[in-house]
Design an enzyme around this catalytic site. Structure first.
Site, PDB file in Angstrom:
ATOM      1  N   ASN A  80      -2.944  -2.024   6.844  1.00 28.09           N
ATOM      2  CA  ASN A  80      -4.074  -1.098   6.894  1.00 28.09           C
ATOM      3  C   ASN A  80      -5.324  -1.790   7.440  1.00 28.09           C
ATOM      4  O   ASN A  80      -5.571  -2.973   7.162  1.00 28.09           O
ATOM      5  CB  ASN A  80      -4.338  -0.431   5.537  1.00 28.09           C
ATOM      6  CG  ASN A  80      -4.544  -1.388   4.391  1.00 28.09           C
ATOM      7  OD1 ASN A  80      -3.988  -2.483   4.368  1.00 28.09           O
ATOM      8  ND2 ASN A  80      -5.341  -0.985   3.423  1.00 28.09           N
ATOM      9  N   GLU A  88      -9.299  -1.098   7.676  1.00 31.79           N
ATOM     10  CA  GLU A  88     -10.374  -0.233   7.221  1.00 31.79           C
ATOM     11  C   GLU A  88     -11.602  -0.379   8.116  1.00 31.79           C
ATOM     12  O   GLU A  88     -11.683  -1.305   8.947  1.00 31.79           O
ATOM     13  CB  GLU A  88     -10.700  -0.553   5.755  1.00 31.79           C
ATOM     14  CG  GLU A  88      -9.497  -0.257   4.872  1.00 31.79           C
ATOM     15  CD  GLU A  88      -9.754  -0.398   3.385  1.00 31.79           C
ATOM     16  OE1 GLU A  88     -10.808  -0.954   2.996  1.00 31.79           O
ATOM     17  OE2 GLU A  88      -8.890   0.047   2.607  1.00 31.79           O
ATOM     18  N   CYS A 126      -3.999   3.590   8.070  1.00 34.07           N
ATOM     19  CA  CYS A 126      -3.026   3.064   7.122  1.00 34.07           C
ATOM     20  C   CYS A 126      -2.083   2.068   7.802  1.00 34.07           C
ATOM     21  O   CYS A 126      -1.929   2.066   9.032  1.00 34.07           O
ATOM     22  CB  CYS A 126      -2.178   4.195   6.566  1.00 34.07           C
ATOM     23  SG  CYS A 126      -3.059   5.383   5.562  1.00 34.07           S
ATOM     24  N   GLU A 152       1.161   2.113   7.766  1.00 32.54           N
ATOM     25  CA  GLU A 152       2.314   2.772   8.401  1.00 32.54           C
ATOM     26  C   GLU A 152       1.964   3.247   9.804  1.00 32.54           C
ATOM     27  O   GLU A 152       2.749   3.111  10.738  1.00 32.54           O
ATOM     28  CB  GLU A 152       2.780   3.974   7.560  1.00 32.54           C
ATOM     29  CG  GLU A 152       3.282   3.606   6.176  1.00 32.54           C
ATOM     30  CD  GLU A 152       2.187   3.591   5.119  1.00 32.54           C
ATOM     31  OE1 GLU A 152       1.016   3.269   5.438  1.00 32.54           O
ATOM     32  OE2 GLU A 152       2.505   3.905   3.968  1.00 32.54           O
ATOM     33  N   CYS A 209       1.123   8.132   2.872  1.00 32.36           N
ATOM     34  CA  CYS A 209       0.319   9.350   2.706  1.00 32.36           C
ATOM     35  C   CYS A 209       0.888  10.445   3.608  1.00 32.36           C
ATOM     36  O   CYS A 209       1.740  10.191   4.480  1.00 32.36           O
ATOM     37  CB  CYS A 209      -1.140   9.071   3.033  1.00 32.36           C
ATOM     38  SG  CYS A 209      -1.473   8.902   4.808  1.00 32.36           S
ATOM     39  N   CYS A 256       0.678   9.860   7.383  1.00 30.76           N
ATOM     40  CA  CYS A 256       1.638   8.853   7.861  1.00 30.76           C
ATOM     41  C   CYS A 256       3.052   9.412   7.894  1.00 30.76           C
ATOM     42  O   CYS A 256       3.828   9.099   8.803  1.00 30.76           O
ATOM     43  CB  CYS A 256       1.584   7.606   6.990  1.00 30.76           C
ATOM     44  SG  CYS A 256       0.106   6.617   7.286  1.00 30.76           S
TER      45      CYS A 256
HETATM   46  N1  THU Z   1      -3.092   3.099   2.674  1.00 30.75           N
HETATM   47  C1  THU Z   1      -2.078   2.688   3.487  1.00 30.75           C
HETATM   48  O1  THU Z   1      -2.233   1.783   4.318  1.00 30.75           O
HETATM   49  N2  THU Z   1      -0.888   3.317   3.376  1.00 30.75           N
HETATM   50  C2  THU Z   1      -0.614   4.279   2.462  1.00 30.75           C
HETATM   51  O2  THU Z   1       0.511   4.756   2.424  1.00 30.75           O
HETATM   52  C3  THU Z   1      -1.633   4.742   1.535  1.00 30.75           C
HETATM   53  C4  THU Z   1      -2.972   4.133   1.698  1.00 30.75           C
HETATM   54  C5  THU Z   1      -4.385   2.402   2.779  1.00 30.75           C
HETATM   55  C6  THU Z   1      -5.521   3.225   3.294  1.00 30.75           C
HETATM   56  C7  THU Z   1      -6.704   2.470   2.735  1.00 30.75           C
HETATM   57  O3  THU Z   1      -7.020   1.389   3.602  1.00 30.75           O
HETATM   58  C8  THU Z   1      -6.171   1.875   1.436  1.00 30.75           C
HETATM   59  O4  THU Z   1      -4.766   1.948   1.506  1.00 30.75           O
HETATM   60  C9  THU Z   1      -6.651   2.620   0.195  1.00 30.75           C
HETATM   61  O5  THU Z   1      -6.365   3.962   0.262  1.00 30.75           O
END
Ligand code: THU
Length: 157
Positions: A61, A63, A72, A74, A112, A115
């Site tokens: 991920n 940010e 994310c 994925e 999520c 994704c």
């Molecule tokens: N996140 C992912 O990378 N994958 C997921 O399946 C759920 C959430 C990340 C997004 C954000 O950077 C952090 O997790 C918190 O939500």
């Protein structure tokens, strides 16, 4: 009235029950959490995708201070995989996460909704199920396909 009965079969496995290729993929997903950029949530997610050309692509991920601009693990993995190897087809994906304490989360995290939809695109392109491995600290959830994570998905109209 009729009813549809939609069920999802999830195998729950210990790490030593995984096949050799599954063990490698889950280990790469766990390692990819170290390359997460998560200064805001401190929730570090890694993903690893096995391709039919023998390559494995990872993502984490990423940010952003403008929160919705981040992505994310994925999606970072699947978009990179298809951008880097547009001819290759996805075979399997593993996902792992570390919580704010830096430890792998006890219960597996699932992708999520956005994704799941993004990954489904590549499963449809592959023309075959893409196995999904969701890594917890001591157990792995194994789903037979991306479609099984997204019942009633939106597909081409
Ligand atoms: N996140 C992912 O990378 N994958 C997921 O399946 C759920 C959430 C990340 C997004 C954000 O950077 C952090 O997790 C918190 O939500």
């Amino acid at each position: 009235m009729k009813q549809l009965d939609i069920t999802t079969k999830v195998d729950v496995l210990a790490y030593d029950e995984l096949s050799a290729s599954e063990a490698i993929l889950t280990s790469l997903a766990r390692e990819a959490t170290e390359r997460s950029y998560a200064p805001y949530s401190h929730f570090r997610v890694g993903a690893a995708i096995a391709l039919d050309n023998g390559e494995t692509v990872t993502g984490a991920n990423q940010e952003n201070v403008a929160y919705p601009s981040g992505t994310c693990a994925e999606r970072s993995a699947c978009y990179y995989a298809h951008a880097r190897y547009p001819e290759a087809r996805f075979k399997a994906i593993a996902v792992a996460a570390r919580g704010t304490d830096g430890e792998f989360v006890a219960d597996p995290v699932a992708p999520c909704g956005a994704c799941r939809q993004a990954l489904l695109e590549y499963e449809i392109l592959a023309g075959a199920p893409v196995e999904v491995l969701l890594c917890g600290r001591d157990k792995v959830y194994r789903l037979p396909s991306v479609a099984s994570t997204l019942p009633l998905a939106f597909t081409e109209f």
